[in-house]
Design a protein around this motif. Sequence first.
Motif, PDB file in Angstrom:
ATOM      1  N   ALA A 159       0.838  -1.193   0.000  1.00 48.97           N
ATOM      2  CA  ALA A 159       0.000   0.000   0.000  1.00 48.97           C
ATOM      3  C   ALA A 159       0.876   1.248   0.000  1.00 48.97           C
ATOM      4  CB  ALA A 159      -0.917  -0.003   1.212  1.00 48.97           C
ATOM      5  N   PRO A 160       0.665   2.184  -0.914  1.00 45.62           N
ATOM      6  CA  PRO A 160       1.595   3.300  -1.076  1.00 45.62           C
ATOM      7  C   PRO A 160       1.340   4.457  -0.119  1.00 45.62           C
ATOM      8  CG  PRO A 160      -0.129   3.458  -2.712  1.00 45.62           C
ATOM      9  CD  PRO A 160      -0.405   2.198  -1.926  1.00 45.62           C
ATOM     10  N   TYR A 161       2.409   5.209   0.155  1.00 48.01           N
ATOM     11  CA  TYR A 161       2.242   6.532   0.734  1.00 48.01           C
ATOM     12  C   TYR A 161       1.691   7.427  -0.380  1.00 48.01           C
ATOM     13  CZ  TYR A 161       5.152   5.563   4.885  1.00 48.01           C
ATOM     14  OH  TYR A 161       5.672   5.077   6.073  1.00 48.01           O
ATOM     15  N   LEU A 162       0.905   8.426   0.000  1.00 48.83           N
ATOM     16  CA  LEU A 162       0.330   9.353  -0.971  1.00 48.83           C
ATOM     17  C   LEU A 162       0.949  10.730  -0.746  1.00 48.83           C
ATOM     18  CD1 LEU A 162      -3.383   8.208  -0.688  1.00 48.83           C
ATOM     19  CD2 LEU A 162      -1.702   7.505  -2.387  1.00 48.83           C
ATOM     20  N   ARG A 163       1.781  11.134  -1.683  1.00 48.80           N
ATOM     21  CA  ARG A 163       2.509  12.389  -1.526  1.00 48.80           C
ATOM     22  C   ARG A 163       1.693  13.566  -2.040  1.00 48.80           C
ATOM     23  NH1 ARG A 163       8.293  12.366  -4.063  1.00 48.80           N
ATOM     24  NH2 ARG A 163       7.158  12.686  -6.014  1.00 48.80           N
ATOM     25  N   LEU A 164       1.664  14.639  -1.250  1.00 49.16           N
ATOM     26  CA  LEU A 164       1.023  15.874  -1.659  1.00 49.16           C
ATOM     27  C   LEU A 164       2.034  16.855  -2.249  1.00 49.16           C
ATOM     28  CD1 LEU A 164      -1.427  16.589   1.300  1.00 49.16           C
ATOM     29  CD2 LEU A 164      -2.080  16.509  -1.095  1.00 49.16           C
ATOM     30  N   LEU A 165       3.057  17.155  -1.488  1.00 45.16           N
ATOM     31  CA  LEU A 165       4.038  18.131  -1.943  1.00 45.16           C
ATOM     32  C   LEU A 165       5.406  17.781  -1.389  1.00 45.16           C
ATOM     33  CD1 LEU A 165       3.887  21.396   0.149  1.00 45.16           C
ATOM     34  CD2 LEU A 165       2.519  19.415   0.726  1.00 45.16           C
ATOM     35  N   TYR A 203       0.291  11.494   3.015  1.00 50.45           N
ATOM     36  CA  TYR A 203      -0.476  10.604   3.882  1.00 50.45           C
ATOM     37  C   TYR A 203       0.138   9.211   3.921  1.00 50.45           C
ATOM     38  CZ  TYR A 203      -4.115  14.167   3.667  1.00 50.45           C
ATOM     39  OH  TYR A 203      -4.808  15.350   3.756  1.00 50.45           O
ATOM     40  N   GLN A 204       0.041   8.601   5.086  1.00 51.51           N
ATOM     41  CA  GLN A 204       0.359   7.184   5.187  1.00 51.51           C
ATOM     42  C   GLN A 204      -0.696   6.387   4.413  1.00 51.51           C
ATOM     43  OE1 GLN A 204       2.171   5.932   9.198  1.00 51.51           O
ATOM     44  NE2 GLN A 204       0.632   7.464   9.717  1.00 51.51           N
ATOM     45  N   PRO A 205      -0.457   5.082   4.220  1.00 57.63           N
ATOM     46  CA  PRO A 205      -1.363   4.302   3.369  1.00 57.63           C
ATOM     47  C   PRO A 205      -2.793   4.219   3.854  1.00 57.63           C
ATOM     48  CG  PRO A 205       0.730   3.170   3.612  1.00 57.63           C
ATOM     49  CD  PRO A 205       0.762   4.320   4.559  1.00 57.63           C
TER      50      PRO A 205
END
Length: 507
Positions: free
Chosen positions: A93-99, A315-317
């Motif tokens: 499950a991936p981390y979701l990067r914002l910036l 965000y974490q997964p």
Amino acid sequence: PSAGPGAPRVFAPVRRRGPGPLWGALGVGGVALAAAMVLSVAIPAFPGSGVAGRPSSALLFGNGVSPMINLGEDLRRPTARPVLHYRTTATRAPYLRLLTLDEFSGRDWSSRLFPSNSANTVDKIALPPGLLDSVAVTETRTNIVVDGLSARWLPIPAPARSITGLAGAWYWNGSNGSITSPNDTTRGQEYTVIALNLAPTRDQLRGSGSDYPSSVQRSLRLPADSPPRIAETARQVTAGTDTAYDAALALQTYLRGEEFSYDTEAPAKAGFDGGGVDVVSTFLEVKTGYCVHFSSAMAVMARSIGIPARIAVGYQPGTLSASSSIAGTGRYSVDSHDLHAWPELYFAGVGWVPFEPTPGRGALPEYTRTMDAAQTPGGQGGTAGSARPGITDDPAATDPGARGGSADTRQEPVTVLRLILVLVGVIALLLLPAIGRVERRRQRRRRILAGRAGAAEAWQELTDLAVDHGIPVRATETPREFAARLRSLPGLAPPGERPGEPSGEPQ
């Protein structure tokens, strides 16, 4: 004494034939109240988004305020609120990067802002800079639905290769990998991200040289007056390492060690919140903080020993719902307590590589795990399993933000309970005017029957009763005219005056 034949009368209540003005107003008001209450429950506050969820014109996390401090304020909110949910084909499950925060003034981390390049459309995104063909890569597909986030930075698994389904104009930034829009927001977006899962080997990372491009060398800068404790600690921790990779691994291991503890409250209470060099120096002495401090400490110490470093925010997964699997892919729910910051270090031939120095949050990337490491699967480094992704072996001991269990036992019951409470509240609000009206009517009738009420109060009760039954009361009518109009309505004429009935009077 009986009233004359033309005198107005007070009639017993009759069945309502349709909604009157009172009930119509209550219905409209109830819908508005219900909508407001549901929105207040469902839409989370987000740093920098403002009261109405409007994103700031610059950084996502505030107007001139450190994004790292705002991230901490959001993590300290007592109630987690839904942000998004997604399904992915990735085995991890991936981390979701914002910036990406790649500019460091010594006091604050920020993101280099570039003008939007209309040629950089998200349907085709370039490969990340510095990546060689020899690095193993697999392609993943992630479908994301935004539930309660309004921002101009798009949460994505990184690095992304293409994004479809977005409403509005979105562009990719080749320097830091972020996806932004000059005019549109993430609110209500549903989109699909094709991303790459990079799997560099330890040998590839160890063999990385120090020939960094000029754009990367900016990520080595530190203020000349940085507290000496930072560089001294970095040198002590990495003593005996031969490569940048081994030094980075030593820094991560040190920060995840037993000397350090995770705490979102202590830095704010003690006055050393944020990610500046003075804060990092204090953190290395106090050894307690949260992801902002651990990521900043690793990034600043890495820079102090010659390794380019920056910070990713996202965000974490999230939490896997075991009962929502479709075609082998489960649904992950991400809330505001999954906000996270982690460092990325640059290795020639591979590019920007994420690390996880925060204990109790996230999981170790595979290329940093030793053979005997006992980490809970999930997150950036583990395989997705039944345990909550992004949580290590004992998060509850030091991490107040870590929550065990699946979404079935955490998110879904809470959501249902909130909706039930909202429904009960709306029903109670709708009943309040009716209860007040019934009580007022009871009190009036008691006074009327006891002879304590005058004609004015009896007239007010009659007109209120008429309005309750959808019969308008005209301010221009006299009581006699109003009574005559009542008698003309079907079913309201008194016995003897109804069409087709005998009058009851002697012939």
